[in-house]
Structures are given as structure tokens and as C-alpha cells.
Write a protein that holds these residues in place. Structure first.
Motif, PDB file in Angstrom:
ATOM      1  N   ARG A 172       0.836  -1.174   0.019  1.00  0.00           N
ATOM      2  CA  ARG A 172       0.058   0.032   0.116  1.00  0.00           C
ATOM      3  C   ARG A 172       0.745   1.159  -0.190  1.00  0.00           C
ATOM      4  O   ARG A 172       1.732   1.367   1.031  1.00  0.00           O
ATOM      5  CB  ARG A 172      -0.951   0.074   1.236  1.00  0.00           C
ATOM      6  CG  ARG A 172      -1.959  -1.251   1.226  1.00  0.00           C
ATOM      7  CD  ARG A 172      -2.756  -1.031   2.625  1.00  0.00           C
ATOM      8  NE  ARG A 172      -3.473  -2.265   2.696  1.00  0.00           N
ATOM      9  CZ  ARG A 172      -4.848  -2.071   2.583  1.00  0.00           C
ATOM     10  NH1 ARG A 172      -5.355  -0.810   2.346  1.00  0.00           N
ATOM     11  NH2 ARG A 172      -5.701  -2.908   2.515  1.00  0.00           N
ATOM     12  N   ILE A 222      -2.733   3.783  -2.952  1.00  0.00           N
ATOM     13  CA  ILE A 222      -2.855   2.817  -4.007  1.00  0.00           C
ATOM     14  C   ILE A 222      -2.145   1.437  -3.810  1.00  0.00           C
ATOM     15  O   ILE A 222      -0.873   1.622  -3.372  1.00  0.00           O
ATOM     16  CB  ILE A 222      -2.327   3.486  -5.520  1.00  0.00           C
ATOM     17  CG1 ILE A 222      -2.964   4.850  -5.719  1.00  0.00           C
ATOM     18  CG2 ILE A 222      -2.498   2.651  -6.618  1.00  0.00           C
ATOM     19  CD1 ILE A 222      -2.439   5.535  -6.819  1.00  0.00           C
ATOM     20  N   PRO A 269      -6.786   5.667  -7.520  1.00  0.00           N
ATOM     21  CA  PRO A 269      -6.423   4.480  -7.055  1.00  0.00           C
ATOM     22  C   PRO A 269      -6.791   3.266  -8.009  1.00  0.00           C
ATOM     23  O   PRO A 269      -6.289   2.051  -7.712  1.00  0.00           O
ATOM     24  CB  PRO A 269      -7.301   4.169  -5.806  1.00  0.00           C
ATOM     25  CG  PRO A 269      -7.507   5.470  -5.388  1.00  0.00           C
ATOM     26  CD  PRO A 269      -7.747   6.250  -6.365  1.00  0.00           C
ATOM     27  N   SER A 270      -7.678   3.372  -9.037  1.00  0.00           N
ATOM     28  CA  SER A 270      -8.020   2.171  -9.822  1.00  0.00           C
ATOM     29  C   SER A 270      -7.420   2.412 -11.405  1.00  0.00           C
ATOM     30  O   SER A 270      -7.569   1.276 -12.219  1.00  0.00           O
ATOM     31  CB  SER A 270      -9.453   2.002 -10.074  1.00  0.00           C
ATOM     32  OG  SER A 270      -9.975   3.277 -10.393  1.00  0.00           O
ATOM     33  N   VAL A 313      -3.384  -2.797  -7.855  1.00  0.00           N
ATOM     34  CA  VAL A 313      -3.885  -4.004  -7.056  1.00  0.00           C
ATOM     35  C   VAL A 313      -5.171  -3.249  -6.170  1.00  0.00           C
ATOM     36  O   VAL A 313      -5.034  -2.352  -5.512  1.00  0.00           O
ATOM     37  CB  VAL A 313      -2.955  -4.617  -6.040  1.00  0.00           C
ATOM     38  CG1 VAL A 313      -3.867  -6.078  -5.526  1.00  0.00           C
ATOM     39  CG2 VAL A 313      -2.058  -5.230  -7.077  1.00  0.00           C
ATOM     40  N   ARG A 314      -6.567  -4.088  -6.290  1.00  0.00           N
ATOM     41  CA  ARG A 314      -7.580  -3.504  -5.618  1.00  0.00           C
ATOM     42  C   ARG A 314      -7.334  -3.900  -4.167  1.00  0.00           C
ATOM     43  O   ARG A 314      -7.153  -4.960  -3.672  1.00  0.00           O
ATOM     44  CB  ARG A 314      -8.796  -4.153  -5.895  1.00  0.00           C
ATOM     45  CG  ARG A 314     -10.295  -3.762  -5.456  1.00  0.00           C
ATOM     46  CD  ARG A 314     -11.490  -4.283  -5.872  1.00  0.00           C
ATOM     47  NE  ARG A 314     -11.417  -4.278  -7.433  1.00  0.00           N
ATOM     48  CZ  ARG A 314     -12.039  -3.377  -7.884  1.00  0.00           C
ATOM     49  NH1 ARG A 314     -12.675  -2.466  -7.169  1.00  0.00           N
ATOM     50  NH2 ARG A 314     -12.352  -3.456  -9.310  1.00  0.00           N
ATOM     51  N   LEU A 315      -7.426  -2.769  -3.264  1.00  0.00           N
ATOM     52  CA  LEU A 315      -7.194  -2.994  -1.810  1.00  0.00           C
ATOM     53  C   LEU A 315      -8.307  -3.300  -1.186  1.00  0.00           C
ATOM     54  O   LEU A 315      -9.484  -2.906  -1.388  1.00  0.00           O
ATOM     55  CB  LEU A 315      -6.756  -1.645  -1.253  1.00  0.00           C
ATOM     56  CG  LEU A 315      -5.169  -1.149  -1.843  1.00  0.00           C
ATOM     57  CD1 LEU A 315      -4.687   0.288  -1.373  1.00  0.00           C
ATOM     58  CD2 LEU A 315      -4.343  -2.248  -1.360  1.00  0.00           C
ATOM     59  N   LYS A 316      -8.260  -4.285   0.065  1.00  0.00           N
ATOM     60  CA  LYS A 316      -9.469  -4.320   0.994  1.00  0.00           C
ATOM     61  C   LYS A 316      -9.378  -3.388   2.021  1.00  0.00           C
ATOM     62  O   LYS A 316      -8.346  -3.087   2.380  1.00  0.00           O
ATOM     63  CB  LYS A 316      -9.315  -5.823   1.225  1.00  0.00           C
ATOM     64  CG  LYS A 316      -9.520  -6.914   0.168  1.00  0.00           C
ATOM     65  CD  LYS A 316      -9.297  -8.384   0.751  1.00  0.00           C
ATOM     66  CE  LYS A 316      -9.429  -9.352  -0.521  1.00  0.00           C
ATOM     67  NZ  LYS A 316      -9.410 -10.642   0.305  1.00  0.00           N
TER      68      LYS A 316
END
Length: 368
Positions: A282, A316, A342-343, A364-367
Motif C-alpha cells: 500500500r 494505491i 487508485p484504480s 491492485v484492488r485494496l481491501k
């Protein structure tokens, strides 16, 4: 057949040609190197996908040809003492090898089962300095796909137009593009895709010394002439990504980083990442600094990298290896990390913002 030659030159030639010999094949000849003694000595490796042949100086007493197992012959030559190697083969394919007090006798393989490397029906051609070709491959090959889900992406796209050559590699998660203007080179306009294995061999064979690589493009095959060595490969067929439409050209934030500092920070945080415990890094782009953090079942890691500019606290996630591969391949010490949100893809460019190279990494999509 019978000849003598320098051990070092023979060892170099065997090493080069062995790259194209099959590791395992139902046809034993494909696991071998074809040695042809004529006016000069030619060694050939060919696995039906890629062929490499190279010529070296030798004193040929009797013309002839034979196939020897690449792995075994390579080990023999490598372990022999320095000096002059004597090689001979009789009509029953017995091979006699000698250098100093070291001698071998072993069975060769008949040349009857050895396939002929395809001839190139020249359609286009170009000349590129070997040092530049080596650099361009080195700065893009890391982004070639390693799986054959989309076979066309297991190679790199070559685009030649007038005095410009561009190489592009993509694997679905990242993209590497490298361009060069070649004012004094002959270039025919064309596009073709070269398999990654072939490019890797070409990169190793190319030297940093002066000299040109002659590239000949045919309908189905392509050849690279590198000094006394020729690499022949099939071309990959298929529709390559329209990369020009995929690369963003405008950015909300452009962050200037020192490559070494940024790589060191990512690698420190990435120490807790493994195949078993994979997780993104992150990155929070703050004013004058990038905060890096990684959390997974192993633990958590944090670091901070100074920068110039601000991302207004945008967070991101990135694959740590994809990011460091691009940073290291750039060859520049100061780089712009360009982001929008972020996307959307992150773009890495040179500080002078020239169009020489561009690296794109998908986030990478963050949880939560």
C-alpha cells in the motif's frame, strides 16, 4: 571428419548453440549440436522453434558433420584444460576428443535425423547497433507474459518505422515500451512479434562493443545476425494489444522519486511477502513523501520514501515485484511516478519526460 581449434572459442560456440538445443525430445538429435566441418567450423542448435548457428576458426583436416549431445559435449569442453582441442569422428559415428592429456571417446548421433533450419524469405530488413538492441530487450523483456493463456503476449512486439524502432512487452498486468531513434541505421517499416526465449538468447549473445545486428523478417520466421552468430526464430502470430490507447497521457499527480531510494523502500516492505502470503504494497502519496505499508499473516511492515510533489494522500496498492522490475529496468536515477486515481494505471517515465521508455503498472484492488 577431423579438425583442431582453440578450446576457449569452441566452448563459447557450444554455450551459444546449446541455448537452442532441446532439453528433452523424443528425437535424440534435437538434444544435440550439429558440428559441420567445411571451409570453416559451424555449430548449430535447433529445437524446431528456434535455431542458432555460429562459425569459428578451425584447422579442418577432413570435411564432415556429426551431432553430439549438447549437455555432455558442453561439460566435456568446459572441463578440458586450456589449449588446442583435437576432434575427429569416424564412419561409425565414434567421436574422439582430446586436449592436452585429457581424452574422450563417445558415440555421436547421425546427422540424418537432424532437421534443417528454415531459410528466411526476406520481406523486410533492418540494421540496429548490437549495444542498443541489447539495451532495448533488457528494458522490456521482464514484462513479457510467462503463461500461454494469450500466446501472442509470450513475445515482444517490434515496431519499425523510418528511423524509429519500438519494442513493447505486456502480460496483462504491466506494460513496458522502449523506443530508439536510429539516424544512421537502415530500417524497413514493419511490425512483428518475437518469442521471449529468442529475445533472451539474443540479449546474451549481443555484446556492448561496436557492431550491428542485421534483422531479416520473413513471412513466418525472423533472423538476427550478430557477428558470426545467427539466431532464427518463428514469429508469433496474433493481434497484439493496441498499447497507444492503453497508456494514459494526462495525470492528476506526477511524483518525482529517486529510483534507488524507492526500490530500497519497496524491497524492505516486501520482505514479508511470499507466494504463500502474497499481498500488495500500500503506497500513500503524501506531500514530499511516500508512505509504504504491507500487512499479511506474517506481520506488517512500514517504510517511508522521500519524493518531490504530492499525491494529496492518495493510497494505491501495487504488486511489489512489478513495481521494482520497472524501476530497475529504467536505467535512470530520477523518475516520475504518474498517477490519477487508485484504480487507474500508474506510469513511470524519465525525469526529462522524453519518450524513450514508458512503464505501466496496473494497481491492485485494496481491501478495507
Amino acid at each position: 571428419m577431423k579438425f583442431t581449434c582453440d578450446k576457449y572459442e569452441l566452448q563459447q560456440a557450444v554455450t551459444i548453440c546449446s541455448r537452442a538445443a532441446a532439453v528433452k525430445s523424443p528425437v535424440p538429435a534435437l538434444e544435440g549440436i550439429l558440428i559441420t566441418a567445411g571451409d570453416n567450423l559451424r555449430l548449430t542448435g535447433y529445437d524446431l522453434k528456434e535455431g542458432i548457428y555460429t562459425d569459428i576458426d578451425a584447422d579442418v583436416a577432413e570435411y564432415g558433420s556429426i551431432v553430439v549431445n549438447a549437455r555432455l559435449f558442453g561439460e566435456m569442453i568446459r572441463k578440458m584444460p586450456d589449449g588446442t582441442v583435437s576432434f575427429s569422428a569416424d564412419e561409425k559415428d565414434n567421436v574422439f576428443l582430446k586436449c592436452g592429456k585429457n581424452e574422450y571417446k563417445f558415440m555421436g548421433i547421425s546427422t540424418q535425423d537432424y532437421p534443417e533450419i528454415p531459410a528466411i524469405d526476406r520481406i523486410n530488413s533492418m540494421t540496429v547497433p548490437m549495444a542498443i538492441l541489447k539495451s532495448m530487450i533488457n528494458q522490456t523483456i521482464f514484462a513479457v507474459a510467462t503463461t500461454d493463456v494469450r500466446p501472442v503476449y509470450t513475445g515482444a512486439l517490434f515496431e519499425a518505422e523510418e528511423k524509429h524502432l519500438t519494442i513493447v512487452a505486456v502480460d496483462g498486468y504491466r506494460l513496458a515500451r522502449r523506443s530508439e531513434t536510429l539516424e544512421n541505421s537502415k530500417i524497413d517499416s514493419c511490425t512483428f512479434i518475437v518469442p521471449a526465449d529468442c529475445l533472451s538468447d539474443i540479449e546474451r549473445i549481443c555484446t556492448d562493443e561496436e557492431g550491428d545486428a542485421d534483422i531479416c523478417v520473413g513471412k513466418k520466421h525472423i533472423s538476427f545476425t550478430l557477428g558470426n552468430t545467427v539466431v532464427v526464430s518463428r514469429k508469433l502470430e496474433g493481434e497484439f494489444l493496441n498499447y497507444r490507447k492503453s497508456i494514459p497521457t494526462e495525470f492528476a499527480h506526477m511524483i518525482l522519486v529517486n529510483k534507488s531510494d524507492f526500490v530500497n523502500s519497496i524491497e524492505r516492505v516486501g520482505l514479508i511477502i511470499s507466494e504463500k502470503n502474497n499481498s500488495p504494497v500500500r503506497m500513500t502519496f503524501n506531500d514530499g513523501k511516500i508512505n509504504l505499508r504491507c500487512v499479511n499473516p506474517v506481520g506488517n511492515a512500514e517504510d517511508e520514501c522521500p519524493c518531490e510533489g504530492s499525491g494529496d494522500g492518495m493510497e494505491i496498492g501495487f504488486n511489489n515485484r512489478y513495481m521494482t522490475d520497472a524501476l530497475k529496468a529504467s536505467g535512470e536515477e530520477k523518475l516520475y511516478v504518474c498517477i490519477n486515481n487508485p484504480s487507474s494505471p500508474c506510469i513511470i517515465k524519465a525525469e526529462d519526460q522524453t519518450d524513450k521508455f514508458t512503464y505501466m503498472i496496473l494497481p491492485v484492488r485494496l481491501k478495507a
